[in-house]
Write a protein that holds these residues in place. Sequence first.
Motif, short mmCIF file in Angstrom:
data_model
loop_
_atom_site.label_atom_id
_atom_site.label_comp_id
_atom_site.label_asym_id
_atom_site.label_seq_id
_atom_site.Cartn_x
_atom_site.Cartn_y
_atom_site.Cartn_z
N CYS A 9 0.83 -1.20 0.00
CA CYS A 9 0.00 0.00 0.00
C CYS A 9 0.87 1.25 0.00
O CYS A 9 1.98 1.24 0.52
CB CYS A 9 -0.89 0.00 1.24
SG CYS A 9 -2.10 -1.33 1.28
N HIS A 143 -6.02 9.51 -5.34
CA HIS A 143 -6.64 8.89 -4.16
C HIS A 143 -7.05 10.00 -3.21
O HIS A 143 -6.20 10.70 -2.67
CB HIS A 143 -5.67 7.93 -3.49
CG HIS A 143 -6.34 6.96 -2.57
ND1 HIS A 143 -7.14 7.35 -1.53
CD2 HIS A 143 -6.34 5.60 -2.55
CE1 HIS A 143 -7.59 6.28 -0.90
NE2 HIS A 143 -7.13 5.20 -1.51
N GLN A 174 -14.20 7.40 5.78
CA GLN A 174 -13.03 6.64 5.35
C GLN A 174 -11.99 7.61 4.77
O GLN A 174 -12.29 8.76 4.46
CB GLN A 174 -13.43 5.61 4.29
CG GLN A 174 -14.44 4.58 4.78
CD GLN A 174 -13.88 3.68 5.86
OE1 GLN A 174 -12.82 3.06 5.69
NE2 GLN A 174 -14.57 3.59 6.98
N SER A 175 -10.76 7.14 4.64
CA SER A 175 -9.66 7.95 4.11
C SER A 175 -9.62 9.30 4.82
O SER A 175 -9.66 10.37 4.20
CB SER A 175 -9.80 8.13 2.60
OG SER A 175 -9.70 6.90 1.94
N ASP A 227 -9.58 2.37 7.45
CA ASP A 227 -8.98 1.90 6.20
C ASP A 227 -7.53 2.33 6.07
O ASP A 227 -6.88 2.06 5.06
CB ASP A 227 -9.79 2.38 4.99
CG ASP A 227 -9.90 3.89 4.93
OD1 ASP A 227 -9.85 4.54 6.00
OD2 ASP A 227 -10.04 4.43 3.82
N LEU A 228 -7.02 3.01 7.11
CA LEU A 228 -5.61 3.38 7.18
C LEU A 228 -4.98 2.68 8.37
O LEU A 228 -5.66 2.35 9.34
CB LEU A 228 -5.45 4.90 7.33
CG LEU A 228 -5.84 5.75 6.11
CD1 LEU A 228 -6.06 7.19 6.53
CD2 LEU A 228 -4.78 5.65 5.03
N ARG A 251 -0.48 4.14 5.95
CA ARG A 251 -0.70 3.53 4.64
C ARG A 251 -2.11 2.98 4.60
O ARG A 251 -2.72 2.68 5.62
CB ARG A 251 0.30 2.40 4.38
CG ARG A 251 0.13 1.18 5.27
CD ARG A 251 1.19 0.15 4.96
NE ARG A 251 1.13 -0.96 5.90
CZ ARG A 251 2.12 -1.83 6.07
NH1 ARG A 251 3.24 -1.72 5.38
NH2 ARG A 251 2.00 -2.81 6.94
N TRP A 252 -2.63 2.89 3.38
CA TRP A 252 -3.93 2.24 3.21
C TRP A 252 -3.76 0.75 3.45
O TRP A 252 -2.79 0.13 2.96
CB TRP A 252 -4.47 2.49 1.81
CG TRP A 252 -5.16 3.81 1.70
CD1 TRP A 252 -6.46 4.08 1.99
CD2 TRP A 252 -4.59 5.05 1.29
NE1 TRP A 252 -6.74 5.41 1.77
CE2 TRP A 252 -5.61 6.03 1.35
CE3 TRP A 252 -3.31 5.45 0.88
CZ2 TRP A 252 -5.40 7.36 1.02
CZ3 TRP A 252 -3.09 6.78 0.54
CH2 TRP A 252 -4.13 7.71 0.61
N ASP A 256 -5.45 -1.45 -2.86
CA ASP A 256 -6.06 -0.63 -3.90
C ASP A 256 -5.07 -0.43 -5.04
O ASP A 256 -4.00 0.16 -4.87
CB ASP A 256 -6.44 0.74 -3.31
CG ASP A 256 -7.21 1.59 -4.29
OD1 ASP A 256 -7.32 1.21 -5.47
OD2 ASP A 256 -7.71 2.64 -3.87
N ALA A 259 -3.96 3.20 -5.63
CA ALA A 259 -3.29 3.98 -4.60
C ALA A 259 -2.23 4.86 -5.25
O ALA A 259 -1.61 4.47 -6.23
CB ALA A 259 -2.63 3.06 -3.57
#
Length: 275
Positions: A9, A143, A174-175, A227-228, A251-252, A256, A259
């Motif tokens: 990621c 992203h 998220q994110s 999600d991180l 990091r994710w 993905d 990314a």
Amino acid sequence: MSSTTEGACQEFTVLSHNIQVGIGSRRSRHLVLHGWRYLLPHQQSLGNLERIGQALRDADIVGLNEVDAGSYRSQYVNQTAYLADKAGFPYWTQSRTRNWGEIAQHSNGLLSRWPILEVRRRALPGWLRGRGLLEASIDLAGHPLSVVVTHLALSRHGRFRQFEELAEYLAGRQSLVVLGDLNCGARSPELRLLLRASGLQQAEPPLATFPSWAPRFSFDHILCSPDLEFVDWRRGAEPLSDHLSVMARLRWCHGDAHAPSGPGQSGKRASDVPQ
């Protein structure tokens, strides 16, 4: 700085620092002896901001508390813009939380190596007006990432009200990364309320950041959505303020394929982002 590893990621580094308007307290007696510097300009402030700028260079995204947006006490220097320039950040934005005209321009700030696409500002409840959050949508080469910078109340009662509103505003996102001086410890009931209600997570173990010369309290925080994940987590070593900085590599945690692979090349530059 950001990096990409084949099959892994994308990682990026975030930093949070309460810079105390560039005052640079390094001893307990400075809190008393340097108190006048909160309202009056002083010769050492720009030199201390230079040192803070150097310390920010290892980060990709920075959240700043207790910055001045340009008033008499800061020699009319917009400290967020100044640090963006000294640390080599092409994108920045800020939110004035208390506008005292020529005397002081209390602000939160955000610096980014990626384009800032949208900025939102939101006031938080409190007996004394001036607490709020600054949220920026950042494009990490395709992203999206939301970054929130905030500085919460000194009183526990005030913080509970602010955490309740933050939890409602941030729940399920998220994110998302939250940076700031929350004026409470990592095990405090008000922070536990936020984590439980919003789904955010904090780095472990807690790192004491205040006072910078003999850290006892973990007031400065980096939180992120599920999600991180935290890859690394540490605090600054040099007392450039009454708070030490904290920095985390994130990091994710999903694979993905889209990314980002590095800083983006499109979007508004620092000076084009609304203040």
